[in-house]
Design a protein around this motif. Structure first.
Motif, PDB file in Angstrom:
ATOM      1  N   GLN A 121      46.204  36.810  39.141  1.00 33.53           N
ATOM      2  CA  GLN A 121      46.430  36.170  39.991  1.00 33.53           C
ATOM      3  C   GLN A 121      46.132  34.351  39.632  1.00 33.53           C
ATOM      4  N   HIS A 180      43.009  42.037  38.241  1.00 32.05           N
ATOM      5  CA  HIS A 180      43.797  41.471  39.423  1.00 32.05           C
ATOM      6  C   HIS A 180      43.409  40.002  39.807  1.00 32.05           C
ATOM      7  N   ARG A 181      42.336  39.667  39.729  1.00 35.33           N
ATOM      8  CA  ARG A 181      42.013  38.200  39.722  1.00 35.33           C
ATOM      9  C   ARG A 181      42.644  37.574  38.602  1.00 35.33           C
ATOM     10  N   ALA A 206      37.643  35.112  36.144  1.00 39.62           N
ATOM     11  CA  ALA A 206      37.768  36.437  36.698  1.00 39.62           C
ATOM     12  C   ALA A 206      37.067  37.711  36.139  1.00 39.62           C
TER      13      ALA A 206
END
Length: 91
Positions: A78, A74-75, A70
């Motif tokens: 996730q 945010h990634r 990532a």
């Protein structure tokens, strides 16, 4: 007061291992695919070249499997939620 103590005891009791999400959920599939014990890793760094390079280096090591890379938080969150890695490497 006694009711609160009992509620705290129940809340602190761990869930059965089979019901707990986490790295063990995927480890048997990884171990089968790679022929032995494997540690799942997610790498996150805002510098894309560094994150990808580190991911390639780690993935080449026996016993490690990079589950995702990532470039932002945010990634990373996730990927961690999706794969439940044993190791989350963050910058």
């Amino acid at each position: 007061m006694a009711g609160n103590a009992k509620a705290m005891q129940v809340a602190q009791k761990p869930a059965p291992r089979s019901a707990m999400p986490g790295p063990d959920r995927h480890s048997s599939a990884l171990e089968e695919r790679m022929g032995g014990p494997v540690v799942g890793v997610v790498v996150a760094d805002h510098q894309q070249a560094f994150a990808e390079g580190l991911g390639i280096i780690l993935d080449a090591q026996d016993g490690l499997s990079v589950l995702g890379v990532a470039y932002d938080i945010h990634r990373a969150v996730q990927l961690a939620a999706d794969h439940r890695p044993a190791v989350l490497l963050l910058d």
